[in-house]
Structure formats: C-alpha cells, structure tokens
Design a protein around this motif. Sequence first.
Motif, PDB file in Angstrom:
ATOM      1  N   CYS A  51       0.846  -1.265  -0.154  1.00 19.73           N
ATOM      2  CA  CYS A  51      -0.043  -0.001   0.108  1.00 19.73           C
ATOM      3  C   CYS A  51       0.701   1.395  -0.102  1.00 19.73           C
ATOM      4  CB  CYS A  51      -1.031   0.071   1.183  1.00 19.73           C
ATOM      5  SG  CYS A  51      -0.097   0.253   2.983  1.00 19.73           S
ATOM      6  N   SER A  53       1.799   2.763   2.355  1.00 20.75           N
ATOM      7  CA  SER A  53       1.749   3.660   3.416  1.00 20.75           C
ATOM      8  C   SER A  53       3.136   4.010   4.176  1.00 20.75           C
ATOM      9  CB  SER A  53       0.816   3.082   4.494  1.00 20.75           C
ATOM     10  OG  SER A  53      -0.295   2.936   3.943  1.00 20.75           O
ATOM     11  N   GLU A  56       4.859   6.719   2.373  1.00 19.56           N
ATOM     12  CA  GLU A  56       4.566   7.890   2.679  1.00 19.56           C
ATOM     13  C   GLU A  56       4.705   8.643   4.052  1.00 19.56           C
ATOM     14  OE1 GLU A  56       0.172   7.780   1.851  1.00 19.56           O
ATOM     15  OE2 GLU A  56      -0.145  10.010   2.045  1.00 19.56           O
ATOM     16  N   ALA A  57       4.539   7.753   5.031  1.00 24.11           N
ATOM     17  CA  ALA A  57       4.784   8.147   6.415  1.00 24.11           C
ATOM     18  C   ALA A  57       6.370   8.609   6.509  1.00 24.11           C
ATOM     19  CB  ALA A  57       4.513   7.157   7.235  1.00 24.11           C
ATOM     20  N   THR A  72      -0.028   6.884  -3.646  1.00 23.73           N
ATOM     21  CA  THR A  72      -1.080   5.809  -4.093  1.00 23.73           C
ATOM     22  C   THR A  72      -0.946   5.072  -5.522  1.00 23.73           C
ATOM     23  OG1 THR A  72      -2.306   7.911  -4.786  1.00 23.73           O
ATOM     24  CG2 THR A  72      -3.099   6.863  -2.808  1.00 23.73           C
ATOM     25  N   VAL A 188       6.327   2.166  10.622  1.00 17.48           N
ATOM     26  CA  VAL A 188       5.739   1.377  11.563  1.00 17.48           C
ATOM     27  C   VAL A 188       4.279   1.841  11.958  1.00 17.48           C
ATOM     28  CG1 VAL A 188       5.882   0.089  13.869  1.00 17.48           C
ATOM     29  CG2 VAL A 188       8.097   0.311  12.323  1.00 17.48           C
ATOM     30  N   GLU A 189       4.275   2.934  12.316  1.00 15.75           N
ATOM     31  CA  GLU A 189       3.008   3.648  12.749  1.00 15.75           C
ATOM     32  C   GLU A 189       1.971   3.563  11.714  1.00 15.75           C
ATOM     33  OE1 GLU A 189       3.315   7.283  14.835  1.00 15.75           O
ATOM     34  OE2 GLU A 189       1.246   7.684  14.595  1.00 15.75           O
ATOM     35  N   ALA A 190       2.504   3.777  10.487  1.00 11.81           N
ATOM     36  CA  ALA A 190       1.379   3.965   9.359  1.00 11.81           C
ATOM     37  C   ALA A 190       1.086   2.603   8.622  1.00 11.81           C
ATOM     38  CB  ALA A 190       2.302   4.865   7.963  1.00 11.81           C
ATOM     39  N   CYS A 191       1.787   1.490   9.208  1.00 15.16           N
ATOM     40  CA  CYS A 191       1.502   0.053   8.456  1.00 15.16           C
ATOM     41  C   CYS A 191       0.272  -0.272   8.767  1.00 15.16           C
ATOM     42  CB  CYS A 191       2.668  -0.787   8.547  1.00 15.16           C
ATOM     43  SG  CYS A 191       2.297  -2.142   7.961  1.00 15.16           S
ATOM     44  N   PRO A 192      -0.692  -0.490   8.168  1.00 13.07           N
ATOM     45  CA  PRO A 192      -2.077  -0.958   8.486  1.00 13.07           C
ATOM     46  C   PRO A 192      -2.094  -2.334   8.526  1.00 13.07           C
ATOM     47  CG  PRO A 192      -1.914  -0.792   5.888  1.00 13.07           C
ATOM     48  CD  PRO A 192      -0.809   0.019   6.414  1.00 13.07           C
TER      49      PRO A 192
END
Lengths: 350, 414, 558
Positions: A51, A53, A56-57, A72, A188-192
């Motif tokens: 994804c 993310s 991006e983060a 995206t 790490v924080e962003a990984c869904p």
Amino acid sequence: MSISRRNFLGMLAAAGASAAVGKKAQAASADFTGYPDSYGVLHDTTLCVGCRSCEEACNRVNNLPAPEKPFTDKTVFEKKRRVVTGVYTVVNQYKEAKDGKPPIFRKMQCNHCLEPACANACFVSAFKKTPEGPVVYDPSVCVGCRFCLLACPWALPGYEYDDPFAPVVIRCTMCYPRILEGKLPGCVEACPMEALTFGKRDDLIKIARERIRRHPERYQDHIYGEHENGGTSWMYISGEPFDDVGLRTDIGTTPPPKLTAGALGAVPIVVGLWPVLLTGIYGINKRKEKIAAKEKADAVAKAIAEKQAEADAALKAEKEKAKKAQAGAVEKAVKKALADAAKKAKEENA
Amino acid sequence: MSVLSHSESGDATFLDIVKLTVKRVAKAVFVVPKPTPFNIIAGLIVAMGLVLTYLRFAYGLAAVTNLDGNMPWGFWIGFDLLCGVALAAGGYTTSAAVYIFGMKKYHAAVRPAILTGFLGYSLVPIALLYDVGRPWRLPYPFVVSQGTTSVMFEVAACVGLYVTVLFLEWSIAPLEWLKLKKIRNFLHKATIALTIFGVVLSTLHQSSLGAMYLMTPGKLHPLWYSTYLPVYFFVSSIIAGLSMVMFEGALSHKYFAHKHDEEHRVVGEQVAYGFAKASSVILLGYFVIKLIGLAHDNEWAMLTRDFYGWWFLLELLGFVALPCLLFAIGAREKKLKLIQVTAGWTVFGIVLNRLNVSLVAFNYHLPSSERYVPHWMEIGISLFLVTCGVIAFKFIVTHMPIFYSHPEFPEDHH
Amino acid sequence: MRERPAYHGIGKTGRIVLLILLAVGLASPCFGGGHHGDKAAKPKRADLVTIDGMKALGPLERPPVQFKHDGHTEKLLSEGQTCAACHLSLPDGRLSQKFLRLENGSRDALMELYHEKCIGCHTERKAKGLATGAVTCGGCHARDPEYASNAQEVGFDKSLHWRHIEAVGKKCESCHHEYDPKAEKTVYKKGHEQSCRDCHKEDTETRSGMKTAGHWSCIGCHLATDGKSRKTGPVDCAGCHHPDRQAAVKTLNTVPRLPRNQPDRVMVAASAADAGLARMPVAPFNHEIHENATDTCRVCHHEGMQACNQCHTLEGHSRGGGVKLEMAMHDMDSDHSCVGCHNAKKAETACVGCHKIMDQSRLPESACLRCHYGPKPEEYSKHRLVETVMRDVDAIGEDAEETDLSHEGRDGESTWLTGEMLNRTAPLSFAESDIPETVTVNVLESQYGPAAFPHRKIVYSMLKAVRESKMAMHFHGSEDALCQGCHHNSPVGKKPPMCRSCHGQPFNADKIHVPGLKGAYHQQCMGCHQAMKIEPVGCTGCHERKSNPMEKIDRAGR
C-alpha cells in the motif's frame, strides 16, 4: 590566547579519547551480540500488501520532498526501485499475483546492523550504532568518500550524486529522534497490516519464531537478519526464499569488523618491526661495506708493506753485493797493491 | 634561516635568495611552448580537463560519472587511486634497494624512481578532490573526527605522510637546481631515515588498499576476493614499482636521451638486468601465493566455469606467470629489449588486476543492466590528470638533475 | 655499437593488443553479468528414449543418444514396416523391448550392434533417397540434446480404470493376476486384486518391473485389439505420456464403485494383535465416501490393498517402514494420512480464509474426538469387529471365502456410527435475529472513514459453504467451529468479546504475539479476502480515504 590554547588541548584530548574508544569498540567486537534491550523492526513480508503507507509516512516524518508520482500510484512497482535522493525507503514488488496467490512485496531500507559495515568503514566516524538500536549518521563530518556504500553488503545507502555542494549519504534513521521521544518509527506507525512490528530485538526474534512455528506452510524457516552480517536490527520473515525477495543469502554471518581485523592488527607489527629490521639490514650492509673497505685498505697496506719489504730486501742485497764488490775491489786493489809492492820490492831487491 | 643560505654568495640576505629563486623558477616556467605534437595533444587534453573539472564541481558527480548506489567507487578509484598508488611504488622499492639493501650500483635509478613516485602520489589526492563529495573536508579524518576502525583511515594517514616523505626525498633535485645548498644537504643527510619511513608507510598503505576490499566479500567475485588481498596488493606493488622503473627507464632513455649523463646511461641497463631478476623472483612468489589463495578457498572449479574464471586465468597466467618467465629469460640472456617489453606488459597486468578488483569482478552478482560502465568523462578526467603528471615530469627532468648528476653536487654515498 | 633490435618498446601490434584487452576488460561487466537468462527453451517431446544402456558396463565414452521413438515408428509403419524392424520376438511371442536383441551381451557387442544397425539403416536410406538420420558420431551422441522431455508418468485413475473394466467385459482377470508359487505360474484370485506396483517394482530375473510390465501389458493389449470390433488405446509413446494427450483422455462423470468387495464402512483401529495396547476410541471411517473423493486406491493404500493396521502397528513395524499407526493417520505432511489429506483440503479457497490464521503446526486436542468417536477399544475388540472389517493380511488368499466380506449385517455397528457422521446438519443454531446484520468498525477512524462490515451476510455465506460439503459438515458440527473462524481464542456465544478487548495498542511488550487492533482488523479481513479471492482487497473498498491520511503522523522539525 589562553582560550584557544585550551580549545586546542581539548581537541587533542578528544581526538585521543575518540581514537581510544574506536580501538576498544573494535576489540570488543569479537563477541558483541548487540546492545541489550535495543529496538528493531520485524518485517513480515507475507503481510505486506504494497500500500506504500510506509513510504508516505517516511516522507512526511523526515520532511522529504514530494515525490513525482503520488504514493497511491501503484505503477511504481513496474520497476525495481532503491534508496535515492529524497527517498529513505521503498517498497518493491517481487512477484505478481499468480494462481490465486497474492503479489509479494518487501520494504527496503537500512537494516541497522548490530555491527554496521558502514560504521566500521567510515574514516571520519560519521556512523554510530546507538544503544537504542538505530544506526545514526552525522553529515557534518562526512567527506563523501562513499566507502560506507561500498562496504554495505546490501548496497542499501544512497548518495546525493546530483548535489555539487553538500551531498550526503541517504539512509533510513529508524526515526531515531522519534524513538527517543517514545514514538514509533513513521513507517511502523503507518503500516495498516502490522507487517512491520516494532519492539525489542529479542522479542522480535521470539515473535518471528512463533509465527514460523505456527505456520510452517506460510514461512521460510529462517529469520533473515538474526545472524546475517553479524545480525541486524531490522529483520525479515518471508514466505518466498529470501533470494527471491531481494535479500541475498550469501552475505554470511561474519560481523564486518572481523573482515579487516587481521589487516588492521598487522599495523603495529609493521610499524614496530619494519624500522628495526630495515635499520638492521642497513647497518649490516654498512658494516659489510666498512669491513670490506678496511680489508681492502689492509690488503693494500699489506701489499705495499710487502712490496716495500721486498724492495728493501732487494736494495739491501744490492747494497750488500755492491759492498761486497766494493770490498773485493778494495781487497783486490790492496792485494794488487801489495803484490805490486812485493814485486817492486823484489825488483828493488833483485 | 641559516639553512637557507645561498651557495653562490655566503652573505646574501634571505630576500636576495627568494628573489633569485623566484626569478629562476619564472624563467623556466614562463616559456611559450613550441607547437610540437606532444604539446598540442597535451594542450587539448588539458583544455578538455578544465571543462570537465568545471562540470564536476558545478553540477556534482552525477553530471560526469555513472556512479550509483550499487557502484559508489568507479574508474577514478580503480585507476587513479589503486593503479596510481601501485605504479608509483617504484620510489620506495628503488630507494630501499639502493640505500638499505646496499645495491649502490643502481644509485642512478633512484631519482627518476622517486620523481615518478612523487608525481604518482601527488595525483592521488588531486584525483580524490574530484571523487569525494566534499573535497574541502579531506583533512577531516585527521583534524575533526578520526575513524580509526577504518582501513581507509590507515590508507589516508599513510598516503598523506608518504606524499610528504616523497616530497622531501624528491625536493633534493629542485634544491640542487635552485642551488639551495644548505637545506639540500640537510635533507640529503636524512635520506636513510626517510627511506625507512617510506618503506614502512608503503607497506602499510599498499596492503591497506587491498584491505579496503576485504569489506566486500559479497560483492567482489570470489576468485579475486581473498583474505590475502592485502598481501596480494603489497607484493604486486613491489612488482609494479620495479616494472615501472624498468619501463619508464626505457621510455626516458628514448625520449630524454639528451638529458642522460654517461653514468645514467650505463647504469640504466644494469638496473634493468638487476630489477628483471628481482621481479622474476617476486612474480614467482606472487604466483604461488595466488595459488595458495585459490587452494585456501578451494576455488579451482570456478576457474573454467564462466567468463570470470577464464578472465582470472588470463590475469594469472598471462600477466603473472608469463612475465615471471620472460623476466627470468631476459635477465639470464641479457636481453634488454625483452625486459623492457615485459616490464610494460607487467605494468599493464597490474593495472588489469586493480581494475578487475575494483570494476570488472566487482558487483559480479548484479544483472548486466545494473552494472557500472565508466562514463567517458570519468576517463577524460583521469586522462587529464595523467597528462598533467606527464607534463610535470617533462618539466622536471628538463630542468632538474634527475638523469644526470649536478656538477656542483657530486653523488656522495651513504 | 649495438645493432638495432627487431622490436623496440611496445610495438604497434602490442599497443593494439593492449588497447583491445583494456577495452574488453572495461566492457566486460556489460556482457559478463552474473545472471544468465534461461537458454532458449528447447522443443519438447514425450517419446524420447535415452540410449545409455552401456552405462552399466563401464563409463560412457560419448554422451548418451537421444532417440525419438515415435519419430521412428511413424516413419517405418507408414512405409509398411512393422515393429519387427527393430524388435525381436521372445519365445512366448511377446516383443522384446530391447533393440534388435534379446540379451544385452558384451559392451563391444552392444556398441557394434547399435552402430551397425543404426548407421547401417541411416546410410541405406540415404542411398535410396529416403528421409534418414545422422551417420556421424556427433549426429547422435550430442552433448546438448536437441529436445527436452515432457513425458509424464501414466497411470489409471478411477475413470480410466472403469473404462478398461468395461472394455474387457468386466473380466478383471484380463489384467489382474498374482503369482502362485505352488503352481509356478500366475493365477487370478477374485476379490484379491492388487495394484500392479505391489508386485512389479524393479526388473529382476523372474519378474518385470513396473515400466517393462506396463509397456508389455498396455501396448501388447492395444496392439492385439484392432480397434474395429472395440475401442483400443494408443500404441505410441505420446499417446500415453504426452501431457496434452493425457488431458484429452475421456473422463467419466460418474464412476461406479470398483467390484472388489471392499467395505462401505470400517472402524479404523489397531489390529487384533495390538488390541491390548490401544487406548483411543476407534475412528469410524466411511470408506465409500472416501472412494468417491479420491482418484485411486493408492492415494491411501500405497501399492497393496491391505488394511492400514496390518503394516502400521501401534508401535511401528518394518512392514510399514517403522511408521506407527498414529503417525500413519496423523502425519500432517503425508499424502497418505488422514490429517495430511484433510489439511490439504483446508488450503482450498472455500476453507483457507478461516484456516490460514490458525496454528498449522498441530491440531488442537479438541479435534481428537472429531474422528475418534467410536466404541472404546476394549468393547470393540470384544465384538471382534476387527476381524470382519480389518482383514488380516496373512489370512487373505489362504481362505478367500472367509474374508469375502458382505457389507450388510456384519458391520452393522459401524454403519450407524458412520451414519451419524453424515447426519450432523446443524452447525449453527443461532436465530437470524441473534446475528448482527452489520458491524461498523470506526474505533480507529483517523486516516480513513468508518468501515461497514456485513456481518450476517458473511455468516450465512460461510454456512452455505459448509453445508455444501459433507466433510465440512462433519468437522464444523457446531457454532464453535463456525464462529471461531473470526471470534477466536474466546468461548462462543451470542455476544462474544469485542475485538478491542484483546487487541489494543500495537507492540505491547507483555503480549508480543497479539497484534494491535489496526493490525488485527487488517490482517483478519484482508487476509481472508485475499486468500478466498473475495473483493474488495484494497483500502478504499472498505473505507474511504480522507483528504490527508497522514495528518496524524507528526512531521519532524529539520
């Protein structure tokens, strides 16, 4: 004057201390197994859905320039990407979805080795392994020799080749400042999917082992980074063979400092032994020359003396002969004189 | 100031000496060059070099090189640094042979060798100014932050010191030219100490250049990677140094014949026979330790497996075993020309070895699309630097007592 | 004065050589790259015979010969020749499978034979202007053979077996036989048919191996049947071995059960000899249903058709390769074991969504009684059902009459047990109103909007999938099995604990194996969607992306 002198002395002391510390760290590396309670990240590639993310983060928390294509955009997966100017991490796709199997992605960034090759290679000590886990880089002393890039077994760092004035090495910081603040690394924080697990390295190994134990059908039976290159803080578990997701399995487990320990260990030997040896050889040659010269001189002197003696002897003999001849002549003359005298006397008598 | 007293008049002031010296240098430097083929070609190369230099420093490394994340060290490190340092090893090998090992009869070979060494080593830091990202920080490892765990720190320290040593050793020639007698004599007295220091430093950094590649076991092809890399680099540097002295002697003899005095002419030949014999022995030793390296890592099967195997064999047989044999024949049969050609061949072999380690066999695991090929501008800048070296060489041998003894400074022996 | 030498310095040629070497050296990374792509794929054939029989008589001097069998037969048959052109007849009338000889003879003789006959024929044909083959050494002995083989193993599945049974008029003795040592000949025993491989393993003096026997029997019969009076099979290599031809073989939709008196239902238990040692209740097993679910008998039985417990004893026996009965039934990786086969079923699309998140390394204890729900071993042994169902391998053949089982009546007990197995029809007892229709997941809402989760729809689609499979019905007999696919690690009820009761902040050092809430949702939902190929699998399929999804993540001051 006094202040500058103090500074200078301070600098000297600091230089000495850093040199001493450097040596000690190197010596201690023989059985260094990482700082206790240091942090790391476990990347479970079976959970990664591509994804982006994390990218991006990462871009956001590091204030990096906006990318050409938005995060995206999935067309970036058509090409294999790497860390370049303005990008600290990338997700690459290694296999496309096939036969109902999902595509395979892997995030790539600095692996934050326990004993980093880059730190060992850097001749200005710009890299440091922190006790918290991240390997940090200090651009303010970097000369730009890029030995760190050469030494990294995965060629992970990038370099700002396009910057003529202040190029720096590009690499993930594992969000060291955020970790110090008690936050998670941005990615790490962003990984869904929690495909990235942050935690104490020891715990991460336990988690990885448990996942592999529970799902032998899903994972390769190996934790990449547990021992590779002496161990890394960023580790991987994968369903595909690691070579197929761009993680070389021929890296070996030797900690990088060991690679050059022997060569560096020879320095004191050379510095200590060579001058003594060479001076010795020089001395021996010099002495040989001296002896040769003396012998030559002696021989000449001797030859001269011999010749002299010979000449003297010859002279003496000659003199003797001359003397003898002279004496004989005198005698002869005397005899002759006597004979003449006798003859004369005879004649006179007659 | 006392050491600076001038030879011509004992009571000249310091200022007088400076004025005279400047005048002498200016007279030699500011000459309108004649349009000889050498001057024209050299001029063109220098002009190109200046343009490329501007591009490099105005637009960064990306503008003139093909370097990338996988290949941070390209042609400049492979050629300018690795080959430059190896080929400049003639300085320490020759001076050690003459001054330490007592081979006085080769005395005439020392100055040309020192000169080549000095020029070679001077080009290294200059080339690094182009290669490193922030060249003005080159002194940082010594004065700001010391990375003592790095092999490169050792290289930097030793090369830095050795350039100084070479400068001092070489400076006797310009001092003679400038007739600065006292300082010349002072330096001359330090010859032995400088020579020993030079050998120590050379041993360290020649081997450390190889040791830098010890850091890349996964990137350098196993046939070239070996824990003996430092030993290979050191031993082959001796070969490179000796061969370079012979090869360059042949070239100098041809192009600077008028600059040679009788002693240098005669000794040149003697040097070739002696050095050929030495090179043959060292090449044999080098060949054997290369084989030991192969055996140690059990890499025999790789020799015929693919391109790299054959390429390695070519290097080992064609540029180590073959010159070993040819030098032996040349030295035994007193074939000067054979020795000179072999010396050139060997020099090329060392260049090949260094380029193999740094470029050809490096990153062998990558697909060819991701491999590095030098940008022409990288080669252009290297060519520019070498040309500068040749020009400097020409200037120095033309004006200074390199190939002849200065009449005012007859050779005195140590 | 010295004479001018023949060469001086590096000559012109030398310079050119040096330049070339340098150029090659620098350019070599371009073409010397580490990864060579696959060589151009070779054409494939299924009829390749590798002529390397001399291997057994000493090292080969040249590479083996790749022989195109179909290529030769087609040509020769079209010219009116027969198999006899290359194959001699044995005394019993069958064709030798060797080339123009009955016995191998010496190495030299063998080489002579091949060279004389092959080259001789090729030369002769060439002289006649006919299509021909190589006559030079390298023409046949190629280091890099021209073709790659795509020949597949061939064997009977149920359908092909049945078509052959019908073709031979249900006369099993047409193919099946066994060796009677007393009569010193092969005989047929009704009801005792085994797989060919049980006896035909390797070629020996007295017995042909599977390959030899197969070619004699199959091709022999196909050749003998002209194809007019009744259908016949292929006689060329590709006919049986080529993957395309195999795919084209007609398959029957429904295959009747094989008439071999096999049991409908059996009790899987230790053999009588082990009876005193057994502790677990026996496992009733519906043999008939499993026959339908498998392709061949060999899937479970290996080569021989005897009962499992005859070779796999409780403590392991050399007959069963030392594999204990427990392992034979529960080995998770075996193709022959119950659990191994059922595990493979769990990987099927309809099942994998729930099963993939479960521990795959072992079965939970609660699973034991899913199969072991028969009588206790001591009762079972009292009823002597073991003799009637699990026949003793040594008794077979000696007293065929006694082991000729009739299914009805004698195994009545196992009938009701396996009957019950199929009667579990209510895996879900909750009323529709007890099952929430939609669950809105919004506790984590920040970067994306809320996700509406169609809970009831999912429950019923799972229920439907379970009801479609007898096996799933058996194993998902209650809400426990069905609901716990998602609501794991807690008891089942109308109001199970919330996800967030266990899953909270991620990376909790006290619960290192428990994902955080966000990870848990995504792993569970997306994992299932991905595995079961259910749309949507992307982010916005479930929840909408807000304008700035990364808002919550702080920017660092530089």
